[in-house]
Enzyme design. Structure first.
Site, PDB file in Angstrom:
ATOM      1  N   CYS A   1      -4.781   3.576   4.277  1.00 45.01           N
ATOM      2  CA  CYS A   1      -3.716   3.594   5.297  1.00 45.01           C
ATOM      3  C   CYS A   1      -4.120   4.452   6.492  1.00 45.01           C
ATOM      4  CB  CYS A   1      -2.424   4.175   4.714  1.00 45.01           C
ATOM      5  SG  CYS A   1      -1.796   3.282   3.307  1.00 45.01           S
TER       6      CYS A   1
HETATM    7  C1  BEZ Z   1      -4.798   3.776   0.292  1.00 39.75           C
HETATM    8  O1  BEZ Z   1      -4.224   3.649   1.385  1.00 39.75           O
HETATM    9  O2  BEZ Z   1      -5.954   4.159   0.244  1.00 39.75           O
HETATM   10  C2  BEZ Z   1      -4.085   3.468  -0.983  1.00 39.75           C
HETATM   11  C3  BEZ Z   1      -2.713   3.546  -1.055  1.00 39.75           C
HETATM   12  C4  BEZ Z   1      -2.068   3.301  -2.250  1.00 39.75           C
HETATM   13  C5  BEZ Z   1      -2.807   2.940  -3.361  1.00 39.75           C
HETATM   14  C6  BEZ Z   1      -4.188   2.826  -3.261  1.00 39.75           C
HETATM   15  C7  BEZ Z   1      -4.835   3.097  -2.069  1.00 39.75           C
END
Ligand code: BEZ
Length: 212
Positions: A45
């Site tokens: 994200c």
């Molecule tokens: C991420 O943004 O890296 C992420 C968010 C939730 C679960 C797995 C990865």
């Protein structure tokens, strides 16, 4: 109930990093992109939001407002935004919805319990100036989206909203397009003065009309 193409994008009022917004009012006459992130302080994200911020001028050029969402409160979003600026080299320059009560996530069916019962998936809704949903995408948490692809799709959506054309595989803005199936050859001659090539009666190619 899943939101389908052509549906009116559900309206809502929510807290964001830029104050309280009413979604439809905030959209005004613009196109919009509403996209969800599973959680604050997560790596994928962080990279996505940095890229969205860098590309904001490209969305602006297309009269598209962008807005993010995750199921964390505003103070968390604002604190995380400092990390995004530090690591991605661009400050977040669009509002992020704080959806701690999951009101908007539920409204847009962004939580898929068989994937994860607390985080949202990576949803994207592209909304037209008529407030109708033009495109939906759903990615899992582990796969970051391609925001250049989102701009490419918006170019296609905006083109086909103005001309009786469709865009072929891997089309990029400026490439030739397909004459719409509902257009007769006679009509095509006036609608597309640059001419068209008939490969098959159902497959007619013409230069992109707003580029000739
Ligand atoms: C991420 O943004 O890296 C992420 C968010 C939730 C679960 C797995 C990865």
């Amino acid at each position: 109930m899943a939101i389908r193409l052509g549906d009116v994008a559900p309206d809502f009022t929510a807290e964001t990093t830029q104050g309280t917004i009413n979604f439809h009012e905030w959209l005004g006459d613009s196109w919009g992109v509403l996209f969800s992130h599973p959680k604050d302080y997560t790596p994928v994200c962080t990279t996505e939001l940095g890229m969205a911020a860098k590309l904001k001028p490209e969305f602006d050029k297309r009269n598209v407002k962008i807005i993010g969402l995750s199921v964390d409160p505003v103070d968390s979003h604002l604190d995380w935004e400092k990390d995004i600026e530090e690591t991605q080299g661009c400050a977040v320059n669009f509002p992020m919805i704080a959806d701690a009560d999951r009101k908007v996530s539920d409204l847009y069916d962004m939580i898929h319990p068989n994937a994860n019962d607390t985080f949202t998936v990576r949803s994207v809704f592209v909304i037209g100036p008529d407030k109708k949903v033009k495109l939906t995408l759903t990615y899992p948490a582990s796969t970051g989206r391609n925001f250049a692809e989102l701009l490419r799709v918006i170019d296609s959506l905006q083109l086909v909203s103005n001309y009786a054309v469709a865009t072929p595989v891997n089309w990029e803005n400026g490439d030739d397009v397909i004459v719409g199936m509902g257009v007769s050859d006679e009509e095509a001659k006036t609608k597309f003065p640059a001419g068209f090539t008939t490969l098959k009666p159902y497959l007619r190619i013409t230069p992109q009309p707003n580029k000739v």
